[in-house]
Motif scaffolding. Structure first.
Motif, short mmCIF file in Angstrom:
data_model
loop_
_atom_site.label_atom_id
_atom_site.label_comp_id
_atom_site.label_asym_id
_atom_site.label_seq_id
_atom_site.Cartn_x
_atom_site.Cartn_y
_atom_site.Cartn_z
N CYS A 59 28.67 32.06 55.68
CA CYS A 59 28.23 32.30 56.78
C CYS A 59 27.71 30.73 56.86
CB CYS A 59 26.69 32.95 56.64
SG CYS A 59 26.85 34.56 55.94
N VAL A 60 27.94 30.34 58.30
CA VAL A 60 27.87 28.86 58.72
C VAL A 60 27.53 29.06 60.30
CG1 VAL A 60 29.06 26.65 59.27
CG2 VAL A 60 29.66 28.24 57.25
N CYS A 61 26.49 28.04 60.46
CA CYS A 61 26.02 27.80 61.89
C CYS A 61 26.17 26.34 62.09
CB CYS A 61 24.80 28.33 61.97
SG CYS A 61 23.92 27.87 63.90
N ALA A 62 26.86 25.93 63.11
CA ALA A 62 27.17 24.28 63.36
C ALA A 62 26.38 24.12 64.68
CB ALA A 62 28.45 24.06 63.49
N LEU A 104 21.73 38.85 56.56
CA LEU A 104 21.48 37.31 56.90
C LEU A 104 20.35 36.98 57.24
CD1 LEU A 104 22.57 34.39 57.10
CD2 LEU A 104 23.63 35.11 59.30
N PHE A 105 19.37 36.25 56.85
CA PHE A 105 18.22 35.81 57.51
C PHE A 105 18.08 34.56 57.85
CE2 PHE A 105 17.48 39.52 54.83
CZ PHE A 105 16.27 40.14 55.67
N VAL A 106 17.70 34.21 59.16
CA VAL A 106 17.18 33.00 59.47
C VAL A 106 16.01 32.58 59.95
CG1 VAL A 106 17.82 31.31 61.46
CG2 VAL A 106 19.72 32.89 60.63
N CYS A 333 33.12 27.27 65.47
CA CYS A 333 31.86 26.24 65.17
C CYS A 333 32.47 24.83 64.93
CB CYS A 333 31.06 26.70 64.04
SG CYS A 333 30.16 28.21 64.36
N ARG A 334 31.88 23.73 65.11
CA ARG A 334 32.40 22.39 64.51
C ARG A 334 31.11 21.77 64.57
NH1 ARG A 334 35.32 19.32 69.60
NH2 ARG A 334 33.66 19.54 71.06
N GLY A 335 31.13 20.62 63.91
CA GLY A 335 30.26 19.42 63.81
C GLY A 335 29.16 19.72 62.95
N THR A 336 27.97 19.02 63.12
CA THR A 336 26.98 18.91 62.02
C THR A 336 26.52 20.47 61.48
OG1 THR A 336 26.02 16.97 62.83
CG2 THR A 336 24.52 18.37 61.53
N ILE A 337 26.52 20.75 60.37
CA ILE A 337 25.95 21.99 59.96
C ILE A 337 24.57 22.40 59.80
CG2 ILE A 337 26.40 23.86 58.12
CD1 ILE A 337 28.97 23.30 59.73
N LEU A 338 24.05 23.00 60.56
CA LEU A 338 22.61 23.35 60.74
C LEU A 338 22.17 24.53 59.73
CD1 LEU A 338 22.29 23.62 64.48
CD2 LEU A 338 22.17 21.46 62.80
N GLY A 339 23.10 25.56 59.26
CA GLY A 339 22.79 26.34 58.41
C GLY A 339 24.19 26.97 57.36
N CYS A 340 23.84 27.17 56.13
CA CYS A 340 25.06 27.66 55.42
C CYS A 340 24.63 28.47 54.02
CB CYS A 340 26.02 26.58 54.92
SG CYS A 340 27.24 26.95 54.14
N THR A 341 25.00 29.54 53.82
CA THR A 341 24.64 30.48 52.93
C THR A 341 25.93 31.63 52.64
OG1 THR A 341 22.83 31.97 52.05
CG2 THR A 341 23.52 32.29 54.22
N ILE A 342 25.60 32.10 51.58
CA ILE A 342 26.46 33.22 51.19
C ILE A 342 26.24 34.63 51.37
CG2 ILE A 342 27.91 34.18 49.19
CD1 ILE A 342 28.67 31.38 50.01
N LEU A 343 26.74 35.50 52.22
CA LEU A 343 26.58 36.78 52.35
C LEU A 343 27.19 37.81 51.65
CD1 LEU A 343 24.81 39.09 54.07
CD2 LEU A 343 26.41 38.76 55.83
N LYS A 344 26.71 38.64 50.89
CA LYS A 344 27.65 39.86 50.06
C LYS A 344 27.33 41.28 51.02
CE LYS A 344 28.21 41.32 45.41
NZ LYS A 344 27.76 41.34 44.21
N ILE A 345 28.75 41.63 51.65
CA ILE A 345 28.62 42.80 52.23
C ILE A 345 29.26 44.12 51.68
CG2 ILE A 345 29.27 43.88 54.39
CD1 ILE A 345 29.38 40.96 55.52
#
Length: 345
Positions: A59-62, A104-106, A333-345
């Protein structure tokens, strides 16, 4: 209501659907309303757990576009875009991102974004917001807020619960306050505060079932072994740099090299010279591999511009001769990564 699959009990049919890869679910929903309801039910998530067909997604947020998350399916090499995080805070950053229970939790974070038309600051440095995204029903939900706003803090999952510790409040003051969130009951409780606060950002990693709070620029690590226990202060002398946990082992990227960091010693694994050129990328472990995602390139002697990138580089650390290879780049998404984690579904 019609049966999911003619001739089969719905419970059996649901277990059959549980084997279908997640990326195909939108297509299967077109079969019928009954199938759509089944594919968007928590019962399907439980069935995937029971039959062992769960999949792990990155999971990625940029930085670009704002408040947008994507999920990467490493088996099918596909990026899946999920609905935009509905926070009123624009360009949310410095938050915590974890996953548990298939969601996913933010948590927290804030923004120092400035309105390009008025010049007014949009948002605040730290918030108490908590959001969860359920990939099965494809919906964001706002959860019980943290007891205090915070940004640049440590955030980990321990014993199925989310622990937040340290960081800075909205007035940019460092805090020792720690608390734990129960996703099942949507409640927060206090736990023992960190023994020390430092005027630096901190992050958290789980190694050996223990949460380790690491402060930027410091060798001191504060360790929580269990929710019922207290924090211990240890000096590990770990290298400074991006960290990733792969199969319970800590890896650190420092000075253009990737090291396997153990308690008393470290071992150089491979050069990361090309990856090192990317500023603001995220480094995370998934399976037996390390993923380095996004970031910006430049400026350098040949190019004064700063170029946001969607590149994803992967290192298989379990092989005899670890070699970097390029994975499918992020599609949105592109650029600086603001959030990154692994999600198991």
């Amino acid at each position: 209501m019609s049966a999911l699959i003619e001739g089969l009990p719905d419970a059996v049919a649901l277990r059959c659907l549980a084997y279908v890869p997640f990326y195909l679910h939108p297509s299967l929903e077109l079969v019928s309303r009954t199938w759509r309801a089944a594919l968007r039910s928590r019962e399907l998530f439980k069935a995937r757990e029971e039959v062992g067909s769960q999949e792990e997604f990155l999971c990625v947020c940029a930085f670009e576009p704002e408040n947008l998350w994507q999920l990467y399916d490493p088996y099918h090499h596909i990026w899946i875009t999920i609905p935009v995080l509905p926070s009123k805070v624009r360009h949310l950053a410095h938050f915590g991102a974890v996953s548990t229970g298939g969601k996913l939790f933010v948590l927290g974070g804030g923004s120092e974004a400035v309105d390009p038309l008025t010049g007014d600051q949009d948002g605040s440095f730290a918030t108490d917001e908590v959001w969860s995204y359920d990939p099965i029903i494809r919906k964001w939900s706002q959860c019980e807020p943290m007891r205090v706003p915070r940004a640049m803090f440590a955030c980990c999952v321990l014993e199925g619960k989310i622990i937040v510790a340290g960081g800075f409040t909205s007035c940019r003051k460092s805090i020792a306050l720690s608390e734990v969130y129960d996703p099942e009951n949507n409640t927060w409780d206090s736990i023992q505060n960190l023994p020390y606060t430092y005027n630096s950002a901190c992050s958290g990693v789980v190694i050996g079932g223990k949460m380790h709070v690491v402060h930027k620029g410091l060798s001191t690590v504060q360790v929580l072994g269990s929710l019922s226990g207290g924090w211990k202060v240890e000096d590990h002398g770990w290298l400074q740099g991006p960290m990733a946990i792969v199969e319970g082992v800590l890896y650190v990227m420092s000075h253009g090299l990737v090291y396997r960091q153990e308690t008393e010693r470290r071992k150089m694994v491979v050069s990361a010279y090309e990856v090192r050129k990317r500023i603001g990328s995220a480094m995370i472990g998934q399976g037996g591999e390390i993923y380095v995602v996004g970031g910006v390139i430049g400026p350098d002697r040949s190019n004064r511009d700063i170029k946001p990138t969607s590149d994803v580089d992967v290192l298989t650390v379990g092989s005899e001769r670890p070699v970097w290879h390029r994975a499918t780049p992020m599609s949105r998404c592109r650029g600086t990564i603001l959030g990154c984690t692994i999600l198991k579904i």
